[in-house]
Design a protein around this motif. Structure first.
Motif, mmCIF file in Angstrom:
data_model
loop_
_atom_site.group_PDB
_atom_site.id
_atom_site.type_symbol
_atom_site.label_atom_id
_atom_site.label_comp_id
_atom_site.label_asym_id
_atom_site.label_seq_id
_atom_site.Cartn_x
_atom_site.Cartn_y
_atom_site.Cartn_z
ATOM 1 N N SER A 291 0.831 -1.208 0.000
ATOM 2 C CA SER A 291 0.000 0.000 0.000
ATOM 3 C C SER A 291 0.865 1.258 0.000
ATOM 4 O O SER A 291 0.595 2.212 -0.735
ATOM 5 N N VAL A 292 1.907 1.251 0.818
ATOM 6 C CA VAL A 292 2.805 2.416 0.866
ATOM 7 C C VAL A 292 3.505 2.603 -0.478
ATOM 8 O O VAL A 292 3.640 3.724 -0.983
ATOM 9 N N ALA A 293 3.946 1.489 -1.080
ATOM 10 C CA ALA A 293 4.613 1.561 -2.387
ATOM 11 C C ALA A 293 3.672 2.103 -3.461
ATOM 12 O O ALA A 293 4.113 2.765 -4.407
ATOM 13 N N ALA A 294 2.367 1.828 -3.339
ATOM 14 C CA ALA A 294 1.407 2.344 -4.316
ATOM 15 C C ALA A 294 1.081 3.816 -4.077
ATOM 16 O O ALA A 294 0.752 4.559 -5.019
ATOM 17 N N LEU A 295 1.188 4.266 -2.831
ATOM 18 C CA LEU A 295 0.778 5.628 -2.484
ATOM 19 C C LEU A 295 1.836 6.677 -2.795
ATOM 20 O O LEU A 295 1.505 7.791 -3.213
ATOM 21 N N TRP A 296 3.120 6.345 -2.590
ATOM 22 C CA TRP A 296 4.154 7.358 -2.796
ATOM 23 C C TRP A 296 4.161 7.908 -4.231
ATOM 24 O O TRP A 296 4.266 9.132 -4.421
ATOM 25 N N VAL B 77 1.496 10.500 -4.506
ATOM 26 C CA VAL B 77 1.878 11.765 -3.867
ATOM 27 C C VAL B 77 2.764 12.580 -4.806
ATOM 28 O O VAL B 77 2.578 13.789 -4.980
ATOM 29 N N ASP B 78 3.743 11.910 -5.422
ATOM 30 C CA ASP B 78 4.626 12.607 -6.362
ATOM 31 C C ASP B 78 3.820 13.198 -7.519
ATOM 32 O O ASP B 78 4.079 14.331 -7.954
ATOM 33 N N GLU B 79 2.849 12.438 -8.027
ATOM 34 C CA GLU B 79 2.049 12.927 -9.149
ATOM 35 C C GLU B 79 1.203 14.129 -8.717
ATOM 36 O O GLU B 79 1.058 15.110 -9.452
ATOM 37 N N TRP B 80 0.636 14.056 -7.518
ATOM 38 C CA TRP B 80 -0.152 15.164 -6.983
ATOM 39 C C TRP B 80 0.696 16.438 -6.910
ATOM 40 O O TRP B 80 0.270 17.511 -7.331
ATOM 41 N N ALA C 95 3.456 17.080 -8.549
ATOM 42 C CA ALA C 95 3.885 17.506 -9.881
ATOM 43 C C ALA C 95 2.787 18.312 -10.577
ATOM 44 O O ALA C 95 3.049 19.368 -11.173
ATOM 45 N N VAL C 96 1.546 17.823 -10.506
ATOM 46 C CA VAL C 96 0.428 18.561 -11.113
ATOM 47 C C VAL C 96 0.271 19.925 -10.453
ATOM 48 O O VAL C 96 0.003 20.939 -11.104
ATOM 49 N N ASP C 97 0.470 19.960 -9.135
ATOM 50 C CA ASP C 97 0.391 21.235 -8.423
ATOM 51 C C ASP C 97 1.507 22.174 -8.870
ATOM 52 O O ASP C 97 1.285 23.367 -9.107
ATOM 53 N N PHE C 98 2.730 21.648 -9.007
ATOM 54 C CA PHE C 98 3.864 22.485 -9.401
ATOM 55 C C PHE C 98 3.677 23.066 -10.805
ATOM 56 O O PHE C 98 3.990 24.226 -11.056
ATOM 57 N N PHE C 99 3.157 22.262 -11.716
ATOM 58 C CA PHE C 99 2.973 22.719 -13.093
ATOM 59 C C PHE C 99 1.579 23.315 -13.329
ATOM 60 O O PHE C 99 1.114 23.407 -14.460
ATOM 61 N N SER C 100 0.917 23.725 -12.239
ATOM 62 C CA SER C 100 -0.357 24.464 -12.308
ATOM 63 C C SER C 100 -1.410 23.731 -13.133
ATOM 64 O O SER C 100 -2.108 24.344 -13.959
ATOM 65 N N GLY C 101 -1.511 22.436 -12.937
ATOM 66 C CA GLY C 101 -2.559 21.685 -13.602
ATOM 67 C C GLY C 101 -2.314 21.387 -15.059
ATOM 68 O O GLY C 101 -3.228 20.948 -15.768
ATOM 69 N N ALA C 102 -1.079 21.589 -15.556
ATOM 70 C CA ALA C 102 -0.778 21.291 -16.966
ATOM 71 C C ALA C 102 -0.970 19.803 -17.244
ATOM 72 O O ALA C 102 -0.801 18.961 -16.352
ATOM 73 N N TRP D 246 9.448 8.404 -15.910
ATOM 74 C CA TRP D 246 8.223 9.112 -15.547
ATOM 75 C C TRP D 246 8.148 9.314 -14.029
ATOM 76 O O TRP D 246 7.865 10.419 -13.546
ATOM 77 N N GLN D 247 8.453 8.273 -13.264
ATOM 78 C CA GLN D 247 8.399 8.381 -11.812
ATOM 79 C C GLN D 247 9.488 9.313 -11.278
ATOM 80 O O GLN D 247 9.264 10.042 -10.307
ATOM 81 N N VAL D 248 10.661 9.318 -11.910
ATOM 82 C CA VAL D 248 11.730 10.236 -11.499
ATOM 83 C C VAL D 248 11.324 11.682 -11.777
ATOM 84 O O VAL D 248 11.518 12.578 -10.945
ATOM 85 N N PHE D 249 10.733 11.936 -12.934
ATOM 86 C CA PHE D 249 10.251 13.280 -13.278
ATOM 87 C C PHE D 249 9.239 13.777 -12.241
ATOM 88 O O PHE D 249 9.325 14.906 -11.752
ATOM 89 N N LEU D 250 8.281 12.919 -11.884
ATOM 90 C CA LEU D 250 7.281 13.314 -10.890
ATOM 91 C C LEU D 250 7.940 13.594 -9.542
ATOM 92 O O LEU D 250 7.577 14.550 -8.844
ATOM 93 N N ARG D 251 8.899 12.761 -9.179
ATOM 94 C CA ARG D 251 9.585 12.945 -7.900
ATOM 95 C C ARG D 251 10.329 14.279 -7.861
ATOM 96 O O ARG D 251 10.254 15.027 -6.879
#
Length: 473
Positions: A73-78, A81-84, A86-93, A133-138
């Motif tokens: 579950s923790v491995a699926a959640l992190w 969080v990174d994606e959340w 990332a979307v916030d940082f790029f203002s919903g792009a 993709w996961q590194v970019f989000l992180r």
């Protein structure tokens, strides 16, 4: 919410309450308890409350990790969080079209690309970052100085260059097009241009060592079984150890597990330019185990002892667990670190009488400059002299202890210790022990058993370097 609902912690009442208390501590605010028959509406309220707070989503998962450690579950959640973030940082792009492009990158190069994109602030990727993709989000969640290109955009620029080299011009242009659009929005066009047209020199090798800390925690229910945990630390800017997986093993399996762990760490650190130090956090019964002579490449006819490739030190598991001993430990460590020339050793006395251990502890506590204890006997797995001397040293906060693994009365050992402890004060203790071990190695397997360096053990315990928070068991 789907991922949370699959968590064993969320499904169990007592575990759920423990997680809720820890989440409240992470957020610094109270969290409403579960009060209904259905968990999902409560989770919805919880997730909405967390995501309304800066870094609240990370607090939610980190608190769950304290309870479950590295569960599915923790491995699926992190990554969520990174994606959340990332979307916030790029203002919903719209980021979705970048995913197939970034997932085509070769995994072996991702860690070095992340280090370069972050100007070496990101030393090691967490275990859930397996694709570009996961590194970019992180990296989108990483802070950067105002005069630098955000590391996620720098990573895209590096990825585009790599794709061009491999003949993926169309995919590279898609990443560059996205970067140009975001650079205009964030007003960092000049920094992006500088990044794309500059070759950044490699920083000089850091003098700050990297550490692999390996801990053996006894299983209190099954004899001769241990929980092996480890932490990797390669951030030259501060102590930020990255915790690895914990495994449950019998004693005979420990050397092989350590060998595999070191091989895996070396693969992760293939381009690391710092020296690496091994630290073993050992319980009472393993304190005299010659871990520095455990092997690498044991399947080869001529395996390599760990002491050949690394400085190896042992630490006390009991001291790390016993907070009541830590104040004295910090005092003695500051003395050794800040005034090594004014510090001195204390020698254990052979053939002690009944009151010896009481007076040893008293003398070590009264003498603030006594920061190293030379044992009169090796610490066994019983309550003998060596173990009781170690206990007196731990209670008094002594950060360094030295002994001969089989015979502390050996004349060669006595001479070697006299030379080690007089060599430029106690500040060079680790280097001096390393020199004697190297002298033993120079004799080869056929001759090193007769050299005192083969039997030297050193406990060197730095209270400023502790494993990261493990949370409750």
């Amino acid at each position: 919410m789907d991922a949370l609902q699959e968590s064993a912690t969320v499904k169990q009442t007592s575990s759920r309450e423990l997680w809720r208390d820890m989440l409240a501590d992470e957020l610094g605010a109270p969290v409403e308890p579960f009060g209904g028959d259905r968990v999902r509406p409560w989770l919805l309220q919880l997730v909405k409350a967390c995501t309304a707070v800066e870094y609240g989503a990370a607090c939610l998962v980190r608190s769950l990790e304290y309870v479950e450690q590295q569960s599915a579950s923790v491995a699926a959640l992190w990554p969520l969080v990174d994606e959340w973030e990332a979307v916030d940082f790029f203002s919903g792009a719209d980021l979705a079209h970048l995913r197939p492009v970034l997932e085509s990158l070769r995994p072996a190069e991702l860690a070095s690309m992340a280090r370069r994109a972050s100007r070496s602030r990101v030393q090691e990727l967490p275990y859930w970052c397996q694709t570009g993709w996961q590194v970019f989000l992180r990296l989108a969640g990483e802070n950067s100085p105002a005069d630098e290109l955000p590391p996620s955009m720098a990573f895209l620029a590096l990825s585009a260059d790599r794709l061009m080299e491999e003949g993926g011009a169309e995919a590279a242009e898609e990443l560059r097009r996205f970067n140009r659009g975001r650079a205009q929005e964030l007003r960092v066009e000049e920094r992006l241009a500088e990044w794309q047209h500059s070759e950044f020199p490699q920083p000089p090798p850091s003098l700050v060592p990297a550490y692999l800390m390996i801990q053996f925690e006894p299983d209190r229910n099954e004899a001769d079984r241990y929980y092996l945990s480890h932490w990797r630390q390669s951030d030259s800017e501060g102590w930020h150890p990255v915790r690895g997986e914990t495994v449950h093993l019998c004693r005979a399996e420990l050397p092989g597990a350590v060998e595999r762990l070191i091989e895996e760490s070396e693969a992760r650190w293939a381009d690391l330019r710092q020296p690496v130090i091994l630290e073993f956090v050992l319980p009472w019964e393993l304190l005299n185990e010659p871990v520095e002579w455990w092997a690498k490449e044991s399947d080869h006819p001529e395996p390599t002892p760990l002491a050949m490739d690394y400085p190896v030190f042992v630490r006390s598991f009991e001291r790390l667990q016993r907070a009541a001993w830590h104040r004295a430990w910090h005092h003695k460590w500051r003395q050794l670190k800040e005034r090594p020339a004014d510090s001195h050793p204390h020698w254990g006395r052979p053939a002690p009488d009944g009151a010896y251990f009481f007076h040893l502890e008293r003398e070590l506590k009264e003498d603030r400059q006594a920061v190293c204890l030379v044992l009169s006997e090796p610490p066994g797995d019983d309550s003998g002299t060596g173990r009781r001397e170690v206990l007196a040293g731990l209670r008094a906060g002594v950060p360094a202890m030295i002994w001969h693994r089989t015979d502390c009365s050996d004349s060669d050992f006595q001479d070697a210790i006299g030379e080690i402890l007089q060599d430029r004060g106690l500040g060079s203790l680790a280097e001096s022990v390393g020199k004697w071990r190297n002298d033993a190695l120079a004799l080869g397997p056929e001759g090193w058993d007769g050299h005192v360096g083969r039997h030297l053990a050193i406990l060197l315990d730095d209270p400023e370097r502790k494993p990261g928070p493990t949370g409750p068991v």
